[in-house]
Design a protein around this motif. Sequence first.
Motif, PDB file in Angstrom:
ATOM      1  N   HIS A  42     133.889  23.407 119.174  1.00  0.00           N
ATOM      2  CA  HIS A  42     133.197  23.200 120.435  1.00  0.00           C
ATOM      3  C   HIS A  42     133.291  21.764 120.940  1.00  0.00           C
ATOM      4  O   HIS A  42     132.802  21.466 122.017  1.00  0.00           O
ATOM      5  CB  HIS A  42     131.726  23.595 120.304  1.00  0.00           C
ATOM      6  N   GLN A  43     133.881  20.873 120.160  1.00  0.00           N
ATOM      7  CA  GLN A  43     134.019  19.498 120.613  1.00  0.00           C
ATOM      8  C   GLN A  43     135.095  19.412 121.689  1.00  0.00           C
ATOM      9  O   GLN A  43     136.050  20.179 121.708  1.00  0.00           O
ATOM     10  CB  GLN A  43     134.401  18.581 119.451  1.00  0.00           C
ATOM     11  N   TRP A  44     134.918  18.454 122.565  1.00  0.00           N
ATOM     12  CA  TRP A  44     135.886  18.259 123.624  1.00  0.00           C
ATOM     13  C   TRP A  44     137.039  17.404 123.128  1.00  0.00           C
ATOM     14  O   TRP A  44     136.872  16.482 122.347  1.00  0.00           O
ATOM     15  CB  TRP A  44     135.220  17.579 124.809  1.00  0.00           C
ATOM     16  N   HIS A  45     138.213  17.711 123.624  1.00  0.00           N
ATOM     17  CA  HIS A  45     139.407  16.932 123.327  1.00  0.00           C
ATOM     18  C   HIS A  45     139.876  16.357 124.657  1.00  0.00           C
ATOM     19  O   HIS A  45     140.495  17.058 125.459  1.00  0.00           O
ATOM     20  CB  HIS A  45     140.483  17.814 122.680  1.00  0.00           C
ATOM     21  N   TRP A  46     139.533  15.116 124.922  1.00  0.00           N
ATOM     22  CA  TRP A  46     139.780  14.495 126.221  1.00  0.00           C
ATOM     23  C   TRP A  46     141.271  14.349 126.490  1.00  0.00           C
ATOM     24  O   TRP A  46     142.056  14.009 125.605  1.00  0.00           O
ATOM     25  CB  TRP A  46     139.096  13.134 126.274  1.00  0.00           C
ATOM     26  N   VAL A  47     141.654  14.633 127.729  1.00  0.00           N
ATOM     27  CA  VAL A  47     143.026  14.493 128.196  1.00  0.00           C
ATOM     28  C   VAL A  47     142.994  13.394 129.249  1.00  0.00           C
ATOM     29  O   VAL A  47     142.220  13.481 130.205  1.00  0.00           O
ATOM     30  CB  VAL A  47     143.549  15.814 128.802  1.00  0.00           C
ATOM     31  N   SER A  48     143.826  12.364 129.086  1.00  0.00           N
ATOM     32  CA  SER A  48     143.726  11.186 129.952  1.00  0.00           C
ATOM     33  C   SER A  48     145.042  10.819 130.610  1.00  0.00           C
ATOM     34  O   SER A  48     146.123  11.125 130.117  1.00  0.00           O
ATOM     35  CB  SER A  48     143.261   9.982 129.126  1.00  0.00           C
ATOM     36  N   SER A  49     144.873  10.110 131.731  1.00  0.00           N
ATOM     37  CA  SER A  49     145.982   9.473 132.433  1.00  0.00           C
ATOM     38  C   SER A  49     145.407   8.200 133.035  1.00  0.00           C
ATOM     39  O   SER A  49     144.625   8.263 133.987  1.00  0.00           O
ATOM     40  CB  SER A  49     146.544  10.380 133.521  1.00  0.00           C
ATOM     41  N   GLY A  50     145.756   7.068 132.443  1.00  0.00           N
ATOM     42  CA  GLY A  50     145.164   5.811 132.892  1.00  0.00           C
ATOM     43  C   GLY A  50     143.655   5.858 132.710  1.00  0.00           C
ATOM     44  O   GLY A  50     143.160   6.294 131.670  1.00  0.00           O
ATOM     45  N   PRO A  51     142.899   5.496 133.742  1.00  0.00           N
ATOM     46  CA  PRO A  51     141.437   5.494 133.627  1.00  0.00           C
ATOM     47  C   PRO A  51     140.807   6.872 133.867  1.00  0.00           C
ATOM     48  O   PRO A  51     139.595   7.022 133.788  1.00  0.00           O
ATOM     49  CB  PRO A  51     141.006   4.513 134.719  1.00  0.00           C
ATOM     50  N   PHE A  52     141.616   7.887 134.132  1.00  0.00           N
ATOM     51  CA  PHE A  52     141.121   9.225 134.457  1.00  0.00           C
ATOM     52  C   PHE A  52     141.201  10.127 133.228  1.00  0.00           C
ATOM     53  O   PHE A  52     142.225  10.168 132.553  1.00  0.00           O
ATOM     54  CB  PHE A  52     141.955   9.839 135.583  1.00  0.00           C
ATOM     55  N   SER A  53     140.130  10.876 132.956  1.00  0.00           N
ATOM     56  CA  SER A  53     140.101  11.789 131.808  1.00  0.00           C
ATOM     57  C   SER A  53     139.338  13.055 132.159  1.00  0.00           C
ATOM     58  O   SER A  53     138.328  13.010 132.856  1.00  0.00           O
ATOM     59  CB  SER A  53     139.398  11.132 130.614  1.00  0.00           C
ATOM     60  N   ILE A  54     139.828  14.191 131.633  1.00  0.00           N
ATOM     61  CA  ILE A  54     139.071  15.441 131.709  1.00  0.00           C
ATOM     62  C   ILE A  54     138.750  15.862 130.279  1.00  0.00           C
ATOM     63  O   ILE A  54     139.434  15.462 129.339  1.00  0.00           O
ATOM     64  CB  ILE A  54     139.808  16.562 132.482  1.00  0.00           C
ATOM     65  N   ASN A  55     137.710  16.676 130.132  1.00  0.00           N
ATOM     66  CA  ASN A  55     137.192  16.956 128.801  1.00  0.00           C
ATOM     67  C   ASN A  55     138.053  17.879 127.942  1.00  0.00           C
ATOM     68  O   ASN A  55     137.880  17.910 126.735  1.00  0.00           O
ATOM     69  CB  ASN A  55     135.753  17.477 128.873  1.00  0.00           C
ATOM     70  N   LYS A  56     138.960  18.623 128.519  1.00  0.00           N
ATOM     71  CA  LYS A  56     139.888  19.436 127.727  1.00  0.00           C
ATOM     72  C   LYS A  56     141.005  19.939 128.621  1.00  0.00           C
ATOM     73  O   LYS A  56     140.991  19.695 129.828  1.00  0.00           O
ATOM     74  CB  LYS A  56     139.172  20.592 127.020  1.00  0.00           C
ATOM     75  N   ASN A  57     141.960  20.646 128.066  1.00  0.00           N
ATOM     76  CA  ASN A  57     143.103  21.083 128.874  1.00  0.00           C
ATOM     77  C   ASN A  57     143.116  22.578 129.163  1.00  0.00           C
ATOM     78  O   ASN A  57     144.024  23.072 129.811  1.00  0.00           O
ATOM     79  CB  ASN A  57     144.421  20.666 128.221  1.00  0.00           C
ATOM     80  N   GLN A  58     142.089  23.314 128.700  1.00  0.00           N
ATOM     81  CA  GLN A  58     142.033  24.751 128.963  1.00  0.00           C
ATOM     82  C   GLN A  58     140.576  25.155 129.198  1.00  0.00           C
ATOM     83  O   GLN A  58     139.688  24.758 128.454  1.00  0.00           O
ATOM     84  CB  GLN A  58     142.604  25.521 127.772  1.00  0.00           C
ATOM     85  N   TYR A  59     140.371  25.957 130.243  1.00  0.00           N
ATOM     86  CA  TYR A  59     139.033  26.373 130.635  1.00  0.00           C
ATOM     87  C   TYR A  59     138.998  27.875 130.866  1.00  0.00           C
ATOM     88  O   TYR A  59     140.018  28.492 131.164  1.00  0.00           O
ATOM     89  CB  TYR A  59     138.613  25.667 131.935  1.00  0.00           C
ATOM     90  N   LYS A  60     137.795  28.435 130.790  1.00  0.00           N
ATOM     91  CA  LYS A  60     137.578  29.837 131.127  1.00  0.00           C
ATOM     92  C   LYS A  60     137.094  29.917 132.568  1.00  0.00           C
ATOM     93  O   LYS A  60     136.625  28.923 133.131  1.00  0.00           O
ATOM     94  CB  LYS A  60     136.527  30.444 130.202  1.00  0.00           C
ATOM     95  N   LEU A  61     137.188  31.099 133.167  1.00  0.00           N
ATOM     96  CA  LEU A  61     136.675  31.307 134.520  1.00  0.00           C
ATOM     97  C   LEU A  61     135.182  31.003 134.554  1.00  0.00           C
ATOM     98  O   LEU A  61     134.432  31.426 133.679  1.00  0.00           O
ATOM     99  CB  LEU A  61     136.922  32.748 134.959  1.00  0.00           C
ATOM    100  N   GLY A  62     134.757  30.249 135.555  1.00  0.00           N
ATOM    101  CA  GLY A  62     133.350  29.897 135.707  1.00  0.00           C
ATOM    102  C   GLY A  62     132.925  28.667 134.948  1.00  0.00           C
ATOM    103  O   GLY A  62     131.758  28.278 134.993  1.00  0.00           O
ATOM    104  N   GLU A  63     133.833  28.015 134.274  1.00  0.00           N
ATOM    105  CA  GLU A  63     133.500  26.849 133.465  1.00  0.00           C
ATOM    106  C   GLU A  63     133.647  25.565 134.282  1.00  0.00           C
ATOM    107  O   GLU A  63     134.558  25.437 135.089  1.00  0.00           O
ATOM    108  CB  GLU A  63     134.435  26.812 132.250  1.00  0.00           C
TER     109      GLU A  63
END
Length: 167
Positions: A42-63
């Motif tokens: 359940h931990q997030w694996h951050w995906v980054s590009s420069g100063p920008f990051s999202i919490n993971k690279n795969q999501y479910k519908l409604g997430e």
Amino acid sequence: MKIKERTKKKKHTGKIIALIVIVGIASAVAYSYYQQKESEAHQWHWVSSGPFSINKNQYKLGENIFMIVNGLQPTDVGEIDIVDPEGGVYSKIPFNGTMKSSFKQFFKPVTERSLALCNATALVGNWNIVFKGVSYKSIPFKIINEFIPGEESGSGMAPVPKGLYPC
């Protein structure tokens, strides 16, 4: 004779107690191991590009998709484009490093935001977060055809009304 019987009973009782203690310890270790594995999942694996990051690279519908921007330079001025699987710009987020060097943003892809996305399954596929005005690489992410619990009939996942149905 009674003394021998008491001694035997004490030896058996001691063995039973030792066995219970060993089984209890083994159970606790196994439970702890599986709890740790579950929390790692359940931990997030951050995906980054420069100063920008999202919490993971795969999501479910409604997430929700969480984005953190940290360490923008004063020269970093532009726009974040969220690009849907059809190649259309789903959402735009402006940024200006002279105004804010960091901020947090979240969004949840829903069908109500875009007429080009007819129903929840149209949200499924490969998305991109594209940075305009700066030279950072885009961040790809994927939405899979699986709902998070409670979102199957949640808001934003209903089909577009018939009069506006572009598909």
